[in-house]
Design a protein around this motif. Structure first.
Motif, PDB file in Angstrom:
ATOM      1  N   ILE A  31       0.835  -1.201   0.000  1.00 60.15           N
ATOM      2  CA  ILE A  31       0.000   0.000   0.000  1.00 60.15           C
ATOM      3  C   ILE A  31       0.872   1.255   0.000  1.00 60.15           C
ATOM      4  O   ILE A  31       0.603   2.221  -0.734  1.00 60.15           O
ATOM      5  N   ILE A  32       1.924   1.250   0.811  1.00 64.56           N
ATOM      6  CA  ILE A  32       2.821   2.409   0.867  1.00 64.56           C
ATOM      7  C   ILE A  32       3.472   2.658  -0.491  1.00 64.56           C
ATOM      8  O   ILE A  32       3.543   3.799  -0.972  1.00 64.56           O
ATOM      9  N   LEU A  33       3.965   1.593  -1.139  1.00 63.68           N
ATOM     10  CA  LEU A  33       4.575   1.759  -2.461  1.00 63.68           C
ATOM     11  C   LEU A  33       3.551   2.232  -3.489  1.00 63.68           C
ATOM     12  O   LEU A  33       3.848   3.067  -4.344  1.00 63.68           O
ATOM     13  N   SER A  34       2.333   1.684  -3.420  1.00 66.54           N
ATOM     14  CA  SER A  34       1.290   2.072  -4.365  1.00 66.54           C
ATOM     15  C   SER A  34       0.872   3.526  -4.173  1.00 66.54           C
ATOM     16  O   SER A  34       0.465   4.197  -5.131  1.00 66.54           O
ATOM     17  N   LEU A  93      -1.102  -8.299  -4.729  1.00 66.32           N
ATOM     18  CA  LEU A  93      -2.346  -8.022  -5.443  1.00 66.32           C
ATOM     19  C   LEU A  93      -3.341  -7.281  -4.550  1.00 66.32           C
ATOM     20  O   LEU A  93      -3.967  -6.309  -4.973  1.00 66.32           O
ATOM     21  N   ALA A  94      -3.473  -7.738  -3.302  1.00 63.20           N
ATOM     22  CA  ALA A  94      -4.441  -7.133  -2.393  1.00 63.20           C
ATOM     23  C   ALA A  94      -4.080  -5.685  -2.088  1.00 63.20           C
ATOM     24  O   ALA A  94      -4.963  -4.807  -2.053  1.00 63.20           O
ATOM     25  N   GLY A  95      -2.790  -5.410  -1.853  1.00 62.45           N
ATOM     26  CA  GLY A  95      -2.374  -4.053  -1.527  1.00 62.45           C
ATOM     27  C   GLY A  95      -2.602  -3.082  -2.669  1.00 62.45           C
ATOM     28  O   GLY A  95      -3.100  -1.968  -2.464  1.00 62.45           O
ATOM     29  N   ALA A  96      -2.239  -3.504  -3.883  1.00 64.87           N
ATOM     30  CA  ALA A  96      -2.457  -2.629  -5.035  1.00 64.87           C
ATOM     31  C   ALA A  96      -3.945  -2.377  -5.262  1.00 64.87           C
ATOM     32  O   ALA A  96      -4.361  -1.251  -5.557  1.00 64.87           O
ATOM     33  N   GLU A 140      -8.766   1.335  -4.658  1.00 63.96           N
ATOM     34  CA  GLU A 140     -10.116   1.643  -4.187  1.00 63.96           C
ATOM     35  C   GLU A 140     -10.123   2.763  -3.162  1.00 63.96           C
ATOM     36  O   GLU A 140     -11.091   3.540  -3.097  1.00 63.96           O
ATOM     37  N   LEU A 141      -9.073   2.869  -2.352  1.00 67.92           N
ATOM     38  CA  LEU A 141      -9.067   3.836  -1.254  1.00 67.92           C
ATOM     39  C   LEU A 141      -8.489   5.198  -1.635  1.00 67.92           C
ATOM     40  O   LEU A 141      -8.733   6.182  -0.944  1.00 67.92           O
ATOM     41  N   ARG A 142      -7.726   5.245  -2.721  1.00 66.43           N
ATOM     42  CA  ARG A 142      -7.021   6.485  -3.037  1.00 66.43           C
ATOM     43  C   ARG A 142      -7.963   7.635  -3.308  1.00 66.43           C
ATOM     44  O   ARG A 142      -7.612   8.805  -3.091  1.00 66.43           O
ATOM     45  N   GLY A 143      -9.190   7.334  -3.740  1.00 63.48           N
ATOM     46  CA  GLY A 143     -10.171   8.403  -3.961  1.00 63.48           C
ATOM     47  C   GLY A 143     -10.579   9.105  -2.684  1.00 63.48           C
ATOM     48  O   GLY A 143     -11.086  10.240  -2.724  1.00 63.48           O
ATOM     49  N   LEU A 144     -10.350   8.472  -1.541  1.00 58.96           N
ATOM     50  CA  LEU A 144     -10.682   9.085  -0.254  1.00 58.96           C
ATOM     51  C   LEU A 144      -9.611  10.052   0.212  1.00 58.96           C
ATOM     52  O   LEU A 144      -9.829  10.782   1.191  1.00 58.96           O
ATOM     53  N   GLY A 145      -8.456  10.047  -0.449  1.00 60.28           N
ATOM     54  CA  GLY A 145      -7.353  10.883  -0.011  1.00 60.28           C
ATOM     55  C   GLY A 145      -6.446  10.147   0.950  1.00 60.28           C
ATOM     56  O   GLY A 145      -6.787   9.076   1.471  1.00 60.28           O
ATOM     57  N   VAL A 146      -5.277  10.731   1.205  1.00 57.37           N
ATOM     58  CA  VAL A 146      -4.298  10.083   2.072  1.00 57.37           C
ATOM     59  C   VAL A 146      -4.813   9.930   3.492  1.00 57.37           C
ATOM     60  O   VAL A 146      -4.676   8.871   4.116  1.00 57.37           O
ATOM     61  N   ARG A 147      -5.457  10.970   4.026  1.00 57.65           N
ATOM     62  CA  ARG A 147      -5.867  10.938   5.429  1.00 57.65           C
ATOM     63  C   ARG A 147      -6.843   9.802   5.702  1.00 57.65           C
ATOM     64  O   ARG A 147      -6.663   9.013   6.633  1.00 57.65           O
TER      65      ARG A 147
END
Length: 474
Positions: free
Chosen positions: A56-59, A173-176, A181-188
């Motif tokens: 997730i961090i790398l993505s 696969l799961a992290g990417a 899916e979550l990136r639209g919510l923003g980093v916070r």
């Protein structure tokens, strides 16, 4: 709530082993299958959750740092603390491993690190949070591998390692997918939601994972990795809490009950034979693999295919920026499949062939670098070049996954016990040997991250020299 606390307390007290709960006649086949299923699910979840934050961090690298900040700093902060954990704990820590305490600590550090990333906007605080999560991931990985050595007979221990490796492969696969899916919510919010994931580890450990003593009644004619019969069966150890909290003893008794701890000389003696047999192949695989992924793959770009000339590829590639994510997807998918090879019932690689994946990886690195620099099939054959690179990256992922699961499987299956040896010392030797191997893959990744930057620059320069300008527009 009280019953949950009591359950956790009982599990904490079982670290040193407790009286067997099985009958003298052993378990029935349905009970055995149920136990193995719970064991497999537990170690799969351990591998999945422990590694998913790393992915997730790398993505999320593009979203975590300002555009002017090199993204390589994310990769460095995501691997160096894990290397410190893998170097420090097996080699410097002495005595017994308190698994429950360590895993609860790893969970707290992971959650804290991800919350720091989510709640602070400054670069340095986010890098600190990434370092905390990385340290926890590295410590967690070696802890789970060490935990697998507590299960006997060897077929059960191998079962644990196979599912753990499969979980680590699935984390890619799961992290990417999760960050997509979550990136639209923003980093916070996106990273904040991700910080919930580490809580799966203590829940799995306390409520799903069967204790090692559950398998002590399973009769087995297992042989070790090289075909030699095992020389010692599993011996239950006394309750460590009882030893630590016992009443004061006399000086004469202290000689027999003093805690056992491997010295640095003992550890070097154990590690030395593994340098060329296990560590060097794993180091080379990860060095080649991550040099390809971070230094060569970004330059493997071609013109955007048209529907008329390349109907299938045109449905996958819509811009030149789509090539790199596609190569990463191909790599992660094949890594997951190959790391799951043992759980899928495929036989492990023979010990003498453990270096084969590294050799193949070396050839793939050379060929892909040559393809990037000069274009083996010519710039006019984009379709064939695409298929050629797709095939090579698939083989790269297969080799990487096979190297990981087979190295840890083989060392897990090694014959560690000798007749008359203290069972506590034998247990610590098994734990140290499998835990010390993790130093090899993390060192390979770290060096690859340093090599990747000049590799990408020089390959892009070679492409520009022959008139191919795509790498400049990424």
């Amino acid at each position: 709530m009280n019953s949950i606390s009591q359950h956790i307390a009982r599990r904490l007290e079982s670290e040193g082993g407790i009286e067997s709960l099985v009958d003298d006649d052993g378990w029935s086949k349905p009970e055995r299958r149920k136990l193995l299923r719970r064991l497999g699910v537990s170690f799969f979840l351990f591998g999945l959750i422990n590694n998913v934050l790393y992915v997730i961090i790398l993505s999320a690298a593009l979203d975590l740092v300002p555009p002017s900040t090199p993204k390589g700093i994310i990769a460095f902060c995501n691997i160096f603390p894990a290397l410190v954990a893998k170097l420090g704990w097996p080699y410097l820590l002495k005595g017994r491993i308190r698994y429950a305490r360590r895993l609860v600590g790893c969970t707290a550090i992971s959650v804290g690190g991800m919350m720091v990333v989510a709640l602070f906007d400054t670069l340095y605080m986010r890098l600190l949070g990434i370092c905390l999560a990385s340290f926890s991931s590295g410590l967690g990985e070696l802890t789970f591998l060490q935990l697998s050595t507590r299960y006997h007979p060897p077929s059960v221990a191998g079962h644990s390692v196979g599912y753990f490796a499969s979980g680590t492969g699935g984390a890619g696969l799961a992290g990417a997918f999760l960050w997509w899916e979550l990136r639209g919510l923003g980093v916070r919010l996106g990273v904040g939601f991700s910080s919930i994931l580490p809580f799966v580890i203590p829940v799995t450990y306390f409520f799903i994972l069967p204790r090692p003593d559950k398998f002590s009644a399973i009769s087995s004619d297992d042989e070790d990795a090289e075909g030699a019969p095992l020389t010692a069966s599993y011996t239950r150890l006394p309750n460590e809490e009882a030893v630590e909290e016992s009443v004061p003893i006399t000086e004469g008794e202290a000689i027999a009950t003093a805690p056992i701890a491997l010295s640095m000389q003992d550890k070097w003696k154990l590690a030395k034979p593994m340098l060329t047999k296990y560590m060097l192949p794993l180091f080379c695989v990860y060095l080649f693999e991550y040099t390809i992924n971070q230094g060569i793959s970004p330059t493997l770009v071609y013109p955007v295919p048209t529907a008329d000339a390349h109907w299938l590829i045109s449905h996958i590639i819509h811009s030149i920026r789509d090539y790199y994510p596609l190569w990463q997807l191909v790599y992660q998918t094949t890594v997951f499949l190959s790391r799951s090879s043992i759980t899928l019932g495929l036989p492990p690689l023979p010990g003498r062939l453990l270096s084969l994946p590294a050799i193949v990886q070396g050839f793939i690195l050379t060929i892909l670098a040559f393809e990037s620099a000069v274009g083996i099939l010519g710039d006019e054959n984009e379709g064939m070049s695409f298929a050629f690179v797709f095939l090579l990256i698939s083989i790269e992922g297969i080799c990487g996954g096979l190297a990981y699961v087979n190295v840890f499987y083989r060392i897990n299956q090694e014959k560690h016990d000798t007749p008359g040896e203290d069972p506590e010392r034998a247990k610590q030797e098994r734990e140290f040997k499998i835990g010390s191997i993790g130093l090899a893959d993390s060192t390979g990744i770290l060096i690859a991250s340093l090599l990747a930057v000049p590799t990408e620059i020089e390959l892009c320069r070679a492409q520009v020299g022959r008139g191919k300008m795509f790498c400049k527009s990424l």
